[in-house]
Design an enzyme around this catalytic site. Structure first.
Site, short mmCIF file in Angstrom:
data_model
loop_
_atom_site.label_atom_id
_atom_site.label_comp_id
_atom_site.label_asym_id
_atom_site.label_seq_id
_atom_site.Cartn_x
_atom_site.Cartn_y
_atom_site.Cartn_z
N HIS A 128 0.82 -1.22 0.00
CA HIS A 128 0.00 0.00 0.00
C HIS A 128 0.85 1.27 0.00
O HIS A 128 0.34 2.35 -0.30
CB HIS A 128 -0.98 0.00 1.18
N ASP B 10 0.08 -7.54 1.34
CA ASP B 10 0.60 -6.20 1.56
C ASP B 10 2.13 -6.14 1.59
O ASP B 10 2.73 -5.53 2.47
CB ASP B 10 0.03 -5.63 2.87
N GLY C 96 3.58 6.74 7.92
CA GLY C 96 4.96 6.87 7.48
C GLY C 96 5.85 5.75 7.98
O GLY C 96 6.92 5.51 7.43
N ASN C 97 5.41 5.04 9.04
CA ASN C 97 6.14 3.88 9.53
C ASN C 97 5.88 2.64 8.68
O ASN C 97 6.64 1.66 8.73
CB ASN C 97 5.75 3.55 10.98
N SER C 98 4.78 2.65 7.92
CA SER C 98 4.40 1.47 7.14
C SER C 98 5.52 1.00 6.23
O SER C 98 6.15 1.78 5.52
CB SER C 98 3.17 1.79 6.29
N GLY D 195 -9.94 -19.17 -11.85
CA GLY D 195 -10.33 -18.72 -13.18
C GLY D 195 -11.79 -18.35 -13.28
O GLY D 195 -12.44 -18.59 -14.31
N ILE D 196 -12.34 -17.72 -12.22
CA ILE D 196 -13.75 -17.33 -12.25
C ILE D 196 -13.91 -15.89 -11.78
O ILE D 196 -13.09 -15.37 -11.01
CB ILE D 196 -14.62 -18.24 -11.35
N MET E 39 -16.65 -13.82 -9.54
CA MET E 39 -17.61 -14.27 -8.53
C MET E 39 -18.20 -13.09 -7.77
O MET E 39 -17.64 -11.99 -7.75
CB MET E 39 -16.93 -15.22 -7.55
#
Length: 442
Positions: free
Chosen positions: A147, A177, A251-253, A314-315, A317
């Site tokens: 992110h 993530d 900002g720590n992410s 492969g669908i 849904m």
């Protein structure tokens, strides 16, 4: 005579009293006769020796004021440098050693951010953090959160020594993530990965990152508050997390979470904060992705550009609408479209089928279906329980691999389906419309 007589006029003082033991005078006491200079010198020297020993090697300042009164100030000394410790997984490091030994491995990730959290324009503001995961003679790889770089162009990374480098995205895994960046600078110092399964609740942990996008390379510490927390992210994804009270902010992410041995045990990913509707403020609730959960994924991204072995059916849904459930249709994940040549088509799934279980796990939504398959790998055979036209069927599906080719094909299938739905949503004879429910591809 009392000592207070010194403050009375001579005519009011008591007469002199003389005894065999001592003398009391009705005027100021006579000056004492100076005695042996050598003895006084020895006494002063002894006092200085005692003071010097009490200070423990520190400096002593004597300040003379107002005719001889002396005030003494003691100033201690201490080493200022912290040596780089050897991160060997056996030696417990001090907080100072954890920071000093890992600072040069941490980066700020700049994603065209020009303002801080207060809306002020700043130089070198960062959108997140990251850390060097591997380095060779010509290039280095940096791990961060997906992110942090999602939708970002012209990515730049900054080091504590002031150097910055343009970075390219090697690959990422949005569901978990994580993202891997590459810079054309070799021989950097990578972190040492630890064992996130081995940490204990109550153990010291530390973070280095860039809180608020401007307070770069900040060091914070705390404890492991809990392990194996199931945290639902803003997009509905449920992730396994380490909970910590280590101070974490925007900002720590993407930054590293270190254990007491100086090894990375997690990727700082999120903080739970109070909402506008909550009266109580929320503090000390930060989360990090356990490094053991993503080690293999990171290696796969560096080698292949994507996570190999990830399954795909492969669908397209969508969740079964609640209004349909009132008429006896079961909750589950409805198949909206099927990719030609996929394992879903090979196994015999059809548009309109409702998947209600995977093996022994009940499926009540599309997210539940993804979760039930999360730990499977491409090539695994799984059993789907399917509701079709009032009947319940079981279908065995051998899962495909979710590589870049498959992702491109699924994106095209999604576009085609959307166009078809838009055409059907145009006014038909009699004024009827078809409602397009939200869906996902998988």
């Amino acid at each position: 005579m009392y000592y207070s007589d010194y403050n009375r006029p001579p005519e009011d003082r008591e007469p002199v009293i003389e005894t065999n033991q001592f003398h009391v005078y009705d005027s100021e006491p006579p000056k004492k006769t100076k005695k042996g200079g050598l003895g006084k010198f020895l006494a002063v020297g002894l006092c200085c020796a005692i003071i010097g020993g009490g200070v423990g090697g520190g400096a002593v300042w004597a300040i003379n004021r107002f005719g001889g009164n002396t005030a003494t100030i003691y100033e201690g000394t201490r080493p200022s440098a912290v040596s780089l410790a050897n991160v060997d997984g056996k030696t417990v490091l001090s907080a100072e050693e954890v920071y000093a030994s890992n600072l040069e491995s941490v980066v700020g990730v700049n994603g065209n951010v020009t303002t801080n959290v207060w809306g002020q324009t700043v130089k070198n503001a960062v959108s997140g953090s990251g850390f060097v995961i591997s380095s060779n003679d010509t290039a280095s790889y940096i791990l961060t959160n997906y992110h942090v770089i999602d939708g970002v162009t012209d990515i730049t990374v900054f080091f504590a020594d002031g150097k910055s480098y343009d970075a390219t995205l090697v690959g990422g895994e949005e569901e978990n993530d994580i993202a891997v960046l590459k810079i054309d600078q070799g021989n950097l110092r990578p972190v040492v990965l630890g064992d996130s399964d081995a940490i204990n609740v109550g153990e010291d942990v530390y973070a280095i990152g860039n809180p608020l996008g401007e307070l770069t390379f900040t060091f914070t510490g705390g404890y492991v508050s809990a392990k194996d927390r199931s945290v639902t992210m803003s997009d509905g994804t449920v992730m396994n997390m380490i909970q910590t009270d280590t101070a974490i902010n925007s900002g720590n992410s993407g930054g590293p979470l270190f254990d007491k041995y100086g090894q990375v045990v997690g990727i700082v990913s999120a903080k739970l904060s109070s909402s506008s509707s909550s009266e109580a403020s929320v503090e000390g609730l930060g989360f990090a992705i356990p490094i053991n959960d993503v080690k293999d994924m990171v290696t796969s991204i560096m080698e292949n550009g994507y996570v190999t072995g990830k399954p795909n059916v492969g669908i397209l849904m969508s969740d079964v609408d609640e209004s349909a459930q009132r008429y006896g249709v079961p909750a589950g994940s409805e198949v909206l479209a099927i990719l030609d040549g996929s394992c879903a088509q090979t196994a015999g799934l059809q548009v309109g089928d409702i998947i209600t279980a995977v093996g022994d796990t009940t499926v009540s939504s599309s997210d539940a279906l993804k979760s039930a398959i999360k730990d499977c790998k491409a090539g695994d055979s799984v059993t789907f329980t399917v509701y079709r036209s009032g009947e319940t069927l079981t279908i065995n599906v051998v899962l495909d691999e979710d590589n870049q080719e498959r992702q491109d094909a699924m994106n095209q299938l999604s576009e085609d389906y959307n166009q078809q739905q838009q055409q059907q949503s145009q006014p038909q004879q009699g004024g009827n419309y078809y409602y397009n429910f939200p869906f996902g591809n998988w």
